[in-house]
Design a protein around this motif. Structure first.
Motif, PDB file in Angstrom:
ATOM      1  N   TYR A 144       0.276  -6.382  29.179  1.00  0.00           N
ATOM      2  CA  TYR A 144       0.687  -7.631  28.560  1.00  0.00           C
ATOM      3  C   TYR A 144       0.487  -8.855  29.454  1.00  0.00           C
ATOM      4  O   TYR A 144       0.081  -9.908  28.978  1.00  0.00           O
ATOM      5  CB  TYR A 144       2.149  -7.546  28.123  1.00  0.00           C
ATOM      6  CG  TYR A 144       2.405  -6.491  27.068  1.00  0.00           C
ATOM      7  CD1 TYR A 144       1.663  -6.467  25.890  1.00  0.00           C
ATOM      8  CD2 TYR A 144       3.370  -5.506  27.250  1.00  0.00           C
ATOM      9  CE1 TYR A 144       1.877  -5.500  24.924  1.00  0.00           C
ATOM     10  CE2 TYR A 144       3.592  -4.529  26.297  1.00  0.00           C
ATOM     11  CZ  TYR A 144       2.845  -4.531  25.135  1.00  0.00           C
ATOM     12  OH  TYR A 144       3.059  -3.560  24.187  1.00  0.00           O
ATOM     13  N   LEU A 145       0.788  -8.723  30.751  1.00  0.00           N
ATOM     14  CA  LEU A 145       0.683  -9.870  31.645  1.00  0.00           C
ATOM     15  C   LEU A 145      -0.565  -9.831  32.519  1.00  0.00           C
ATOM     16  O   LEU A 145      -0.737 -10.663  33.407  1.00  0.00           O
ATOM     17  CB  LEU A 145       1.940  -9.976  32.515  1.00  0.00           C
ATOM     18  CG  LEU A 145       3.233 -10.302  31.763  1.00  0.00           C
ATOM     19  CD1 LEU A 145       4.412 -10.393  32.720  1.00  0.00           C
ATOM     20  CD2 LEU A 145       3.103 -11.596  30.966  1.00  0.00           C
ATOM     21  N   GLY A 146      -1.416  -8.831  32.314  1.00  0.00           N
ATOM     22  CA  GLY A 146      -2.678  -8.790  33.032  1.00  0.00           C
ATOM     23  C   GLY A 146      -2.580  -8.336  34.475  1.00  0.00           C
ATOM     24  O   GLY A 146      -3.477  -8.624  35.277  1.00  0.00           O
ATOM     25  N   PHE A 147      -1.511  -7.626  34.853  1.00  0.00           N
ATOM     26  CA  PHE A 147      -1.353  -7.177  36.235  1.00  0.00           C
ATOM     27  C   PHE A 147      -2.093  -5.872  36.533  1.00  0.00           C
ATOM     28  O   PHE A 147      -2.095  -5.419  37.678  1.00  0.00           O
ATOM     29  CB  PHE A 147       0.128  -7.007  36.580  1.00  0.00           C
ATOM     30  CG  PHE A 147       0.843  -8.306  36.852  1.00  0.00           C
ATOM     31  CD1 PHE A 147       0.500  -9.076  37.947  1.00  0.00           C
ATOM     32  CD2 PHE A 147       1.834  -8.762  35.997  1.00  0.00           C
ATOM     33  CE1 PHE A 147       1.142 -10.280  38.192  1.00  0.00           C
ATOM     34  CE2 PHE A 147       2.486  -9.963  36.235  1.00  0.00           C
ATOM     35  CZ  PHE A 147       2.141 -10.729  37.338  1.00  0.00           C
ATOM     36  N   ALA A 148      -2.708  -5.253  35.531  1.00  0.00           N
ATOM     37  CA  ALA A 148      -3.519  -4.055  35.779  1.00  0.00           C
ATOM     38  C   ALA A 148      -4.878  -4.503  36.281  1.00  0.00           C
ATOM     39  O   ALA A 148      -5.847  -4.594  35.530  1.00  0.00           O
ATOM     40  CB  ALA A 148      -3.646  -3.225  34.505  1.00  0.00           C
ATOM     41  N   GLU A 149      -4.959  -4.805  37.563  1.00  0.00           N
ATOM     42  CA  GLU A 149      -6.175  -5.348  38.156  1.00  0.00           C
ATOM     43  C   GLU A 149      -6.340  -4.784  39.566  1.00  0.00           C
ATOM     44  O   GLU A 149      -5.359  -4.376  40.200  1.00  0.00           O
ATOM     45  CB  GLU A 149      -6.109  -6.882  38.190  1.00  0.00           C
ATOM     46  CG  GLU A 149      -4.834  -7.424  38.805  1.00  0.00           C
ATOM     47  CD  GLU A 149      -4.613  -8.902  38.524  1.00  0.00           C
ATOM     48  OE1 GLU A 149      -5.459  -9.526  37.868  1.00  0.00           O
ATOM     49  OE2 GLU A 149      -3.580  -9.428  38.972  1.00  0.00           O
ATOM     50  N   ASN A 150      -7.561  -4.760  40.046  1.00  0.00           N
ATOM     51  CA  ASN A 150      -7.820  -4.218  41.383  1.00  0.00           C
ATOM     52  C   ASN A 150      -8.171  -5.291  42.399  1.00  0.00           C
ATOM     53  O   ASN A 150      -8.679  -5.009  43.481  1.00  0.00           O
ATOM     54  CB  ASN A 150      -8.922  -3.157  41.339  1.00  0.00           C
ATOM     55  CG  ASN A 150     -10.187  -3.673  40.676  1.00  0.00           C
ATOM     56  OD1 ASN A 150     -10.306  -4.861  40.375  1.00  0.00           O
ATOM     57  ND2 ASN A 150     -11.136  -2.778  40.431  1.00  0.00           N
ATOM     58  N   THR A 151      -7.902  -6.534  42.057  1.00  0.00           N
ATOM     59  CA  THR A 151      -8.050  -7.649  42.993  1.00  0.00           C
ATOM     60  C   THR A 151      -6.789  -8.505  42.920  1.00  0.00           C
ATOM     61  O   THR A 151      -6.008  -8.386  41.974  1.00  0.00           O
ATOM     62  CB  THR A 151      -9.274  -8.514  42.657  1.00  0.00           C
ATOM     63  OG1 THR A 151      -9.142  -9.008  41.303  1.00  0.00           O
ATOM     64  CG2 THR A 151     -10.566  -7.715  42.780  1.00  0.00           C
ATOM     65  N   GLY A 152      -6.593  -9.366  43.909  1.00  0.00           N
ATOM     66  CA  GLY A 152      -5.448 -10.245  43.893  1.00  0.00           C
ATOM     67  C   GLY A 152      -4.321  -9.759  44.787  1.00  0.00           C
ATOM     68  O   GLY A 152      -4.412  -8.700  45.432  1.00  0.00           O
ATOM     69  N   PRO A 153      -3.203 -10.507  44.835  1.00  0.00           N
ATOM     70  CA  PRO A 153      -2.101 -10.196  45.750  1.00  0.00           C
ATOM     71  C   PRO A 153      -1.446  -8.840  45.505  1.00  0.00           C
ATOM     72  O   PRO A 153      -1.029  -8.177  46.458  1.00  0.00           O
ATOM     73  CB  PRO A 153      -1.107 -11.343  45.518  1.00  0.00           C
ATOM     74  CG  PRO A 153      -1.485 -11.930  44.192  1.00  0.00           C
ATOM     75  CD  PRO A 153      -2.947 -11.733  44.067  1.00  0.00           C
ATOM     76  N   CYS A 154      -1.329  -8.421  44.241  1.00  0.00           N
ATOM     77  CA  CYS A 154      -0.696  -7.128  43.943  1.00  0.00           C
ATOM     78  C   CYS A 154      -1.512  -5.974  44.524  1.00  0.00           C
ATOM     79  O   CYS A 154      -0.968  -5.071  45.178  1.00  0.00           O
ATOM     80  CB  CYS A 154      -0.537  -6.949  42.432  1.00  0.00           C
ATOM     81  SG  CYS A 154       0.649  -8.068  41.666  1.00  0.00           S
ATOM     82  N   ALA A 155      -2.815  -6.010  44.311  1.00  0.00           N
ATOM     83  CA  ALA A 155      -3.683  -4.945  44.818  1.00  0.00           C
ATOM     84  C   ALA A 155      -3.716  -4.941  46.344  1.00  0.00           C
ATOM     85  O   ALA A 155      -3.702  -3.882  46.980  1.00  0.00           O
ATOM     86  CB  ALA A 155      -5.094  -5.118  44.252  1.00  0.00           C
ATOM     87  N   GLU A 156      -3.731  -6.128  46.956  1.00  0.00           N
ATOM     88  CA  GLU A 156      -3.761  -6.216  48.412  1.00  0.00           C
ATOM     89  C   GLU A 156      -2.484  -5.673  49.031  1.00  0.00           C
ATOM     90  O   GLU A 156      -2.519  -4.939  50.032  1.00  0.00           O
ATOM     91  CB  GLU A 156      -3.990  -7.674  48.826  1.00  0.00           C
ATOM     92  CG  GLU A 156      -5.383  -8.192  48.470  1.00  0.00           C
ATOM     93  CD  GLU A 156      -5.519  -9.693  48.667  1.00  0.00           C
ATOM     94  OE1 GLU A 156      -4.529 -10.301  49.159  1.00  0.00           O
ATOM     95  OE2 GLU A 156      -6.574 -10.249  48.340  1.00  0.00           O
ATOM     96  N   SER A 157      -1.335  -6.028  48.440  1.00  0.00           N
ATOM     97  CA  SER A 157      -0.061  -5.534  48.956  1.00  0.00           C
ATOM     98  C   SER A 157       0.050  -4.023  48.808  1.00  0.00           C
ATOM     99  O   SER A 157       0.530  -3.331  49.713  1.00  0.00           O
ATOM    100  CB  SER A 157       1.099  -6.213  48.214  1.00  0.00           C
ATOM    101  OG  SER A 157       1.091  -7.605  48.431  1.00  0.00           O
ATOM    102  N   ALA A 158      -0.392  -3.512  47.656  1.00  0.00           N
ATOM    103  CA  ALA A 158      -0.351  -2.062  47.429  1.00  0.00           C
ATOM    104  C   ALA A 158      -1.236  -1.325  48.425  1.00  0.00           C
ATOM    105  O   ALA A 158      -0.873  -0.246  48.924  1.00  0.00           O
ATOM    106  CB  ALA A 158      -0.776  -1.744  45.994  1.00  0.00           C
ATOM    107  N   ALA A 159      -2.404  -1.902  48.762  1.00  0.00           N
ATOM    108  CA  ALA A 159      -3.304  -1.284  49.732  1.00  0.00           C
ATOM    109  C   ALA A 159      -2.676  -1.247  51.118  1.00  0.00           C
ATOM    110  O   ALA A 159      -2.768  -0.235  51.838  1.00  0.00           O
ATOM    111  CB  ALA A 159      -4.627  -2.044  49.767  1.00  0.00           C
ATOM    112  N   GLU A 160      -1.993  -2.329  51.526  1.00  0.00           N
ATOM    113  CA  GLU A 160      -1.330  -2.362  52.830  1.00  0.00           C
ATOM    114  C   GLU A 160      -0.223  -1.318  52.921  1.00  0.00           C
ATOM    115  O   GLU A 160      -0.071  -0.632  53.938  1.00  0.00           O
ATOM    116  CB  GLU A 160      -0.759  -3.760  53.075  1.00  0.00           C
ATOM    117  CG  GLU A 160      -1.812  -4.833  53.277  1.00  0.00           C
ATOM    118  CD  GLU A 160      -1.208  -6.225  53.396  1.00  0.00           C
ATOM    119  OE1 GLU A 160       0.039  -6.317  53.455  1.00  0.00           O
ATOM    120  OE2 GLU A 160      -1.974  -7.204  53.418  1.00  0.00           O
TER     121      GLU A 160
END
Length: 528
Positions: A144-160
């Motif tokens: 719904y909010l478009g957070f299923a993405e592999n770029t951006g702050p969410c993906a970077e934080s998850a990778a760290e």
């Protein structure tokens, strides 16, 4: 007293209860045209007759497709399926099975990549061609909010976090699987919802099915909406409580059951019920309708019952701040005894939560099976939840989250209004991002899915037994990641396919109006 009386008024569709609702509550469920209903039943009848004919021809080895028969080595075993279930699967479902379980090989954002497959045995098995269909417009994900993405702050934080903590904890929360990130996430969820405390679980389905049995038991009564999700139904059954079902979103039906429960008490003994728990959802994922929460809370207070609210589809997707159906109606979160939701949709992660008073959460930490026995949530998933939730709350220092919530509301109103103007029958609330479009006839279920895929658009089509046999539909899920140009392209394709398949059943055509800039009053400006 005035508020109580208004909550008990007959809930006519589209009726506004001024004392309880701060904005008009408009839902539409246009009646099935008689001719369409007759033709739908005839379609299922013809399919059933041909199914029995093919079974007869299989017995005489005339039918070419023998894969639907049991293998000789299986004949001594007890049948795995009941007769009709097996018959329906073999002769009706298999005809259109290619519309489901399509594998994707990309992030399920506004567009996705689809693996092409083919079947040479009437959809019983599939082979991959090796070709990938690129840039398929995605109208099926709960993103719904478009957070299923592999770029951006969410993906970077998850990778760290993955580098630091790994991908799994390999233990339950009560042993050595409790991380500092879990604690931070639960505090953030409680703050986001405006309640005292919250706890998270690794699976959304288990959040319902394993926690309801911890809340009620023998001597308790569960009043469940007839369209509640399977996880709620399973949880209610596992609890051992008496279950009574009220008509969908019908406050007269709910109040009648509440009155009878208090007057008559438990069966045989007539003792008072230990607890009465009302179980409802925020957005009903097949109907696109929103719960009449102000009226439910008024009834719950008057009859001293408890309220369990499942916000799987509404959290993040409704309300000016994305806080769900409670925020949408401008209510006090403390009026809901048990707030449940999932992270699998608006937050682009996995798992679910239960929130409420501190005493409730502390009780569940030691009594819920999913809390005691289940492995704790994966650290990168937890980090995805934390980052996306902070984004929605504005704690990341940007307005990206607020803009996504606003864009989702704008896209929802626009998409629903355009479909109605074209003449389609659309179910649900005008503010619901779940948009069911009625197909009715069984042959059109598969045809619509295939025709849309030919135009590079991926849609979800739904039929019996997931819906009533006469109410097959396509279900669109709108996202903040959809641009206006993308939606216009989709609407053009739906209009074209609707003309080809004759899907424009509505008898209430709405005249197209000039598109206005979206603002907070848009909820009140759309005519149903």
């Amino acid at each position: 007293r005035e508020r109580h009386d208004q909550s008990h008024a007959a809930p006519k569709r589209g009726q506004h209860h001024g004392g309880l609702y701060k904005r008009p509550f408009v839902e539409s469920f246009e009646e099935t045209p008689m001719l369409v209903a007759v033709l739908t039943y005839m379609g299922y009848g013809i399919l059933t007759i041909f199914g029995y004919l093919r079974d007869f021809l299989r017995q005489w080895k005339i039918e070419r497709c023998h894969i639907a028969r049991e293998k000789e080595e299986q004949r001594d075993f007890v049948p795995l399926y009941q007769d009709f279930e097996n018959f329906y699967t073999r002769n009706l479902y298999m005809r259109i099975r290619d519309n489901w379980n399509r594998p994707i090989c990309s992030v399920p954002g506004a567009k996705m990549d689809l693996m092409e497959r083919a079947s040479h045995d009437y959809n019983w098995t599939f082979e991959y061609t090796g070709r990938v269909v690129h840039d398929v417009i995605n109208l099926g994900s709960y993103n719904y909010l478009g957070f299923a993405e592999n770029t951006g702050p969410c993906a970077e934080s998850a990778a760290e976090v993955t580098v630091k903590y790994g991908v799994g904890v390999a233990s339950s929360r009560q042993e050595i699987g409790n991380l500092d990130r879990h604690e931070e996430m639960e505090k953030l969820v409680a703050k986001f919802l405006g309640v005292e405390s919250a706890m998270a679980f690794g699976m959304g389905f288990a959040t319902n099915s394993m926690n309801i049995p911890a809340l009620t038991g023998k001597g308790c009564l569960i009043l469940s909406d007839e369209l509640n999700h399977a996880s709620l139904v399973l949880g209610a059954r596992l609890s051992g409580s008496i279950i009574r079902v009220f008509k969908h979103n019908n406050m007269q039906s709910l109040e009648k059951l509440l009155r009878e429960a208090i007057v008559h008490g438990q069966p045989r003994t007539h003792r008072p019920w230990k607890k009465i728990l009302i179980v409802v959802e925020g957005i009903y994922s097949m109907e696109g309708s929103i719960v009449r929460l102000p009226e439910v809370i008024a009834l719950k207070k008057h009859y001293r019952a408890y309220l369990y609210l499942d916000e799987a589809h509404s959290i993040g997707a409704l309300g000016p701040r994305g806080r769900g159906v409670v925020d949408y109606f401008g209510l006090d979160p403390c009026d809901v005894d048990v707030m449940m939701g999932t992270f699998t949709k608006s937050f682009g992660a996995a798992g679910g939560y239960i929130a409420g008073k501190r005493e409730l959460i502390e009780y569940l930490r030691s009594h819920s099976h999913s809390a005691v026995y289940a492995t704790s949530m994966s650290p990168p998933v937890v980090e995805q939840i934390i980052t996306s939730m902070k984004c929605i709350m504005g704690e990341d220092g940007t307005t990206i989250g607020c803009e996504r919530v606003r864009r989702l509301a704008e896209n929802t109103v626009y998409f629903r209004k355009r479909l109605r103007e074209m003449g389609f029958i659309i179910y649900g609330n005008k503010d619901s991002p779940v948009v069911p479009m009625m197909l009715y006839m069984p042959a059109k279920i598969g045809a619509f899915g295939r025709e849309m895929l030919k135009r590079n658009i991926g849609v979800v089509v739904v039929g019996f037994p997931a819906t009533p046999i006469i109410e097959s539909r396509a279900r669109f899920c709108i996202s903040a990641s959809h641009s206006r140009e993308l939606l216009d392209k989709v609407l053009g394709a739906i209009c074209e396919v609707g003309d080809v398949l004759q899907l424009k059943y509505s008898r209430h055509r709405i005249q197209p109006s000039l598109v206005r800039p979206f603002d907070d009053s848009v909820y009140e400006d759309i005519d149903d």
